[in-house]
Scaffold this motif. Structure first.
Motif, PDB file in Angstrom:
ATOM      1  N   LEU A   1       0.857  -1.186   0.000  1.00  0.00           N
ATOM      2  CA  LEU A   1       0.000   0.000   0.000  1.00  0.00           C
ATOM      3  C   LEU A   1       0.887   1.228   0.000  1.00  0.00           C
ATOM      4  N   VAL A   2       0.599   2.154  -0.897  1.00  0.00           N
ATOM      5  CA  VAL A   2       1.407   3.357  -1.002  1.00  0.00           C
ATOM      6  C   VAL A   2       0.493   4.570  -0.837  1.00  0.00           C
ATOM      7  N   SER A   3       0.792   5.394   0.168  1.00  0.00           N
ATOM      8  CA  SER A   3      -0.015   6.595   0.407  1.00  0.00           C
ATOM      9  C   SER A   3       0.446   7.714  -0.521  1.00  0.00           C
ATOM     10  N   ALA A   4      -0.341   8.772  -0.589  1.00  0.00           N
ATOM     11  CA  ALA A   4      -0.039   9.903  -1.462  1.00  0.00           C
ATOM     12  C   ALA A   4       1.308  10.543  -1.123  1.00  0.00           C
ATOM     13  N   ASN A   5       1.714  10.455   0.149  1.00  0.00           N
ATOM     14  CA  ASN A   5       2.997  11.061   0.547  1.00  0.00           C
ATOM     15  C   ASN A   5       4.172  10.093   0.388  1.00  0.00           C
ATOM     16  N   GLY A   6       3.900   8.886  -0.152  1.00  0.00           N
ATOM     17  CA  GLY A   6       4.967   7.924  -0.415  1.00  0.00           C
ATOM     18  C   GLY A   6       5.211   6.910   0.689  1.00  0.00           C
ATOM     19  N   ASP A   7       4.490   7.018   1.811  1.00  0.00           N
ATOM     20  CA  ASP A   7       4.631   6.006   2.863  1.00  0.00           C
ATOM     21  C   ASP A   7       4.171   4.658   2.315  1.00  0.00           C
ATOM     22  N   LYS A   8       4.846   3.595   2.731  1.00  0.00           N
ATOM     23  CA  LYS A   8       4.560   2.256   2.228  1.00  0.00           C
ATOM     24  C   LYS A   8       4.284   1.296   3.375  1.00  0.00           C
ATOM     25  N   LYS A   9       3.380   0.359   3.123  1.00  0.00           N
ATOM     26  CA  LYS A   9       3.072  -0.692   4.091  1.00  0.00           C
ATOM     27  C   LYS A   9       2.885  -1.985   3.312  1.00  0.00           C
ATOM     28  N   VAL A  10       3.595  -3.042   3.728  1.00  0.00           N
ATOM     29  CA  VAL A  10       3.500  -4.340   3.064  1.00  0.00           C
ATOM     30  C   VAL A  10       2.569  -5.243   3.877  1.00  0.00           C
ATOM     31  N   LEU A  11       1.590  -5.811   3.190  1.00  0.00           N
ATOM     32  CA  LEU A  11       0.643  -6.730   3.823  1.00  0.00           C
ATOM     33  C   LEU A  11       0.749  -8.082   3.129  1.00  0.00           C
ATOM     34  N   LEU A  12       0.934  -9.128   3.925  1.00  0.00           N
ATOM     35  CA  LEU A  12       0.970 -10.484   3.379  1.00  0.00           C
ATOM     36  C   LEU A  12      -0.441 -10.938   3.040  1.00  0.00           C
ATOM     37  N   PRO A  13      -0.591 -11.898   2.107  1.00  0.00           N
ATOM     38  CA  PRO A  13      -1.926 -12.354   1.740  1.00  0.00           C
ATOM     39  C   PRO A  13      -2.773 -12.801   2.940  1.00  0.00           C
ATOM     40  N   GLU A  14      -2.123 -13.478   3.883  1.00  0.00           N
ATOM     41  CA  GLU A  14      -2.862 -13.964   5.067  1.00  0.00           C
ATOM     42  C   GLU A  14      -3.446 -12.806   5.858  1.00  0.00           C
ATOM     43  N   THR A  15      -2.739 -11.700   5.928  1.00  0.00           N
ATOM     44  CA  THR A  15      -3.221 -10.526   6.662  1.00  0.00           C
ATOM     45  C   THR A  15      -4.418  -9.917   5.954  1.00  0.00           C
ATOM     46  N   VAL A  16      -4.327  -9.809   4.636  1.00  0.00           N
ATOM     47  CA  VAL A  16      -5.424  -9.225   3.854  1.00  0.00           C
ATOM     48  C   VAL A  16      -6.684 -10.073   3.975  1.00  0.00           C
TER      49      VAL A  16
END
Length: 75
Positions: free
Chosen positions: A57-72
């Motif tokens: 996931l990438v926010s408008a300000n460039g912050d990133k968060k990685v989510l594994l399939p199990e989490t989603v």
């Protein structure tokens, strides 16, 4: 698309490709890069997870968060 108009997720994905070529990518090999503010975010996250892909996931300000399939998928 004009590079100045590229989405935040598109920019991060381009960077990830360059890092992968250099064999130093911090992202999972199979990942979908999605803008956090896209209207169909939840649907696209589920689709990626069902396909076994992590979500970056990438926010408008460039912050990133990685989510594994199990989490989603809540598994």
């Amino acid at each position: 698309m004009n590079p100045a108009e590229e989405s935040p997720a598109g920019k991060v994905m381009d960077e990830a490709i360059e890092l992968a070529i250099e064999e130093r990518s911090p992202y999972p090999e199979r990942a979908a890069f999605l803008d956090a503010d896209m209207p169909s975010l939840e649907k696209e996250m589920r689709r990626a997870a069902y396909d076994g892909m992590s979500v970056v996931l990438v926010s408008a300000n460039g912050d990133k968060k990685v989510l594994l399939p199990e989490t989603v998928l809540g598994s």
